[in-house]
Design an enzyme around this catalytic site. Structure first.
Site, PDB file in Angstrom:
ATOM      1  N   CYS A  88      82.593  48.961 -64.440  1.00  0.00           N
ATOM      2  CA  CYS A  88      81.928  50.166 -64.940  1.00  0.00           C
ATOM      3  C   CYS A  88      82.387  50.424 -66.366  1.00  0.00           C
ATOM      4  CB  CYS A  88      82.252  51.371 -64.064  1.00  0.00           C
ATOM      5  SG  CYS A  88      81.410  52.893 -64.547  1.00  0.00           S
ATOM      6  N   SER A 142      78.066  63.761 -61.100  1.00  0.00           N
ATOM      7  CA  SER A 142      79.527  63.778 -61.189  1.00  0.00           C
ATOM      8  C   SER A 142      79.941  64.612 -62.392  1.00  0.00           C
ATOM      9  CB  SER A 142      80.062  62.347 -61.302  1.00  0.00           C
ATOM     10  OG  SER A 142      79.737  61.608 -60.148  1.00  0.00           O
ATOM     11  N   LEU A 143      80.059  65.919 -62.182  1.00  0.00           N
ATOM     12  CA  LEU A 143      80.353  66.847 -63.271  1.00  0.00           C
ATOM     13  C   LEU A 143      81.856  66.920 -63.534  1.00  0.00           C
ATOM     14  CD1 LEU A 143      78.273  68.473 -64.906  1.00  0.00           C
ATOM     15  CD2 LEU A 143      78.919  70.488 -63.560  1.00  0.00           C
ATOM     16  N   SER A 173      73.962  58.648 -57.557  1.00  0.00           N
ATOM     17  CA  SER A 173      75.018  59.374 -58.258  1.00  0.00           C
ATOM     18  C   SER A 173      75.037  58.973 -59.725  1.00  0.00           C
ATOM     19  CB  SER A 173      76.377  59.056 -57.627  1.00  0.00           C
ATOM     20  OG  SER A 173      77.424  59.672 -58.346  1.00  0.00           O
ATOM     21  N   CYS A 212      86.448  57.535 -52.431  1.00  0.00           N
ATOM     22  CA  CYS A 212      85.912  57.847 -53.756  1.00  0.00           C
ATOM     23  C   CYS A 212      86.945  57.522 -54.831  1.00  0.00           C
ATOM     24  CB  CYS A 212      85.548  59.331 -53.806  1.00  0.00           C
ATOM     25  SG  CYS A 212      84.872  59.867 -55.368  1.00  0.00           S
ATOM     26  N   GLU A 263      77.734  52.714 -62.973  1.00  0.00           N
ATOM     27  CA  GLU A 263      76.924  53.891 -63.286  1.00  0.00           C
ATOM     28  C   GLU A 263      75.450  53.508 -63.156  1.00  0.00           C
ATOM     29  OE1 GLU A 263      74.727  56.792 -64.209  1.00  0.00           O
ATOM     30  OE2 GLU A 263      76.867  57.269 -64.114  1.00  0.00           O
ATOM     31  N   ASN A 266      91.727  60.919 -54.605  1.00  0.00           N
ATOM     32  CA  ASN A 266      92.434  59.926 -53.805  1.00  0.00           C
ATOM     33  C   ASN A 266      93.591  59.321 -54.593  1.00  0.00           C
ATOM     34  OD1 ASN A 266      90.995  59.884 -51.278  1.00  0.00           O
ATOM     35  ND2 ASN A 266      89.267  59.029 -52.403  1.00  0.00           N
TER      36      ASN A 266
END
Length: 350
Positions: A116, A218-219, A195, A344, A164, A299
């Site tokens: 990513c 995803s803010l 997402s 996550c 993404e 996590n």
């Protein structure tokens, strides 16, 4: 023909298949039969497509592959039944997908990129070197491969794995059209969630695609200063603008949106942050039925300087209580697969 030189059948859209079948001199209806075998019947080989002529099956075998992944690792959680699958693509690149069973609901969390480029501070995938986008076929094949390996028909799809999605926009949109098409994978649009960290131009464009799938944004912060501590500057879009575009998507598509908010102690999890998030959400008109906040306890990741706030801690429970008191639907996401690196922010491959 060597498998690396064959085309991935699922990279083709329906008109492509129809053109190829016609160019081979076959009747037009053969394309429909082929698509039914590949998608609805989940054929793993052209050899099982018994309604197709033998010569056509031979030619399909010589030209295409229906399955291109090799499963290299399968880890099942001892806590909640989650299964993490690691695959290798035809070019040797690794990727991961996660099977999330719960009663009659069989969800799969799939990847859209290998690595990513965004690099959120709390995400292990972001620390991987970006390698490439996944193709349309590779996005779809994750769903089929997990079905093959588990023997369960997938009911829900989450595009929340590695990468993404809006930075692989064309392949993702093409795959989504196949997922939601009743004659292809046939997954209900309300059972698919995409997402995004908020790639604003693509988010605005997505509202015109007519897909109607659920959107998760995803803010991770109620303001730009806080967000920059978690999401790098090369995603330069303002929090308020991202939220506004998400609400516009919900209106255009009559679809639900979820605000994803990973709670990172010491950065975005205080009572003040909760109040500011409520202020932000209330400043942009939206249907209450269209929006909820998903609070995600961070996590554990040994490579990051963050730790997981307990579900009953101030960082999660009190944050939720603040939002609910302000009239905002908020839930604390149930952790899944943390013990196998499938939670996550944990989905990275070597």
């Amino acid at each position: 023909m060597h498998s690396r030189t064959k085309l991935h059948f699922f990279d083709l859209e329906t008109p492509d298949v129809e053109r190829i079948i016609a160019a081979w001199g076959e009747h037009r209806y053969r394309a429909g039969q082929l698509m039914e075998w590949a998608y609805r019947r989940r054929a793993v080989s052209f050899d099982v497509c018994t309604s197709l002529p033998t010569e056509l099956r031979r030619r399909l075998n010589d030209t295409f592959q229906l399955r291109t992944f090799t499963c290299t690792n399968r880890r099942a959680s001892s806590q909640d039944g989650t299964v993490r699958f690691e695959f290798v693509a035809r070019d040797g690149m690794p990727l991961a997908a996660v099977f999330l069973p719960k009663g009659d609901r069989h969800s799969v969390c799939i990847s859209t990129q290998i690595g990513c480029v965004v690099g959120c501070a709390f995400c292990a995938t972001g620390r991987m070197k970006f390698r490439r986008n996944l193709t349309r076929g590779e996005i779809l094949e994750q769903v089929l491969a997990v079905e093959d390996l588990t023997g369960k028909r997938i009911t829900n799809i989450l595009l929340m794995g590695m990468g993404e999605p809006f930075l692989n926009y064309d392949n993702v949109v093409s795959a989504l059209r196949a997922m939601t098409n009743d004659t292809l994978l046939g997954i209900g649009r309300r059972h698919i969630t995409v997402s995004t960290v908020g790639i604003l131009p693509r988010l605005k464009k997505f509202a015109g695609e007519g897909l109607g799938v659920r959107l998760a944004v995803s803010l991770h912060a109620p303001d730009d200063t806080t967000r920059r501590r978690l999401v790098p500057d090369h995603v330069p879009y303002r929090v308020a603008d991202i939220l506004r575009a998400a609400v516009q998507y919900a209106r255009a598509e009559n679809a639900a949106i979820t605000i994803e908010y990973t709670l990172v102690p010491g950065i975005n999890s205080s009572g003040e942050h909760a109040e500011r998030l409520a202020d932000l959400l209330q400043s942009i008109p939206h249907k209450q039925s269209h929006l909820k906040v998903n609070l995600i306890p961070c996590n554990h990741d040994p490579a990051a300087e963050f730790y997981e706030p307990l579900k009953t801690s101030f960082a999660a429970a009190t944050f939720k209580e603040t939002l609910v008191r302000r009239g905002i639907l908020a839930i604390i996401r149930e952790p899944r697969g943390r013990d196998i690196g499938a939670g996550c922010g944990q989905l990275a491959v070597p």
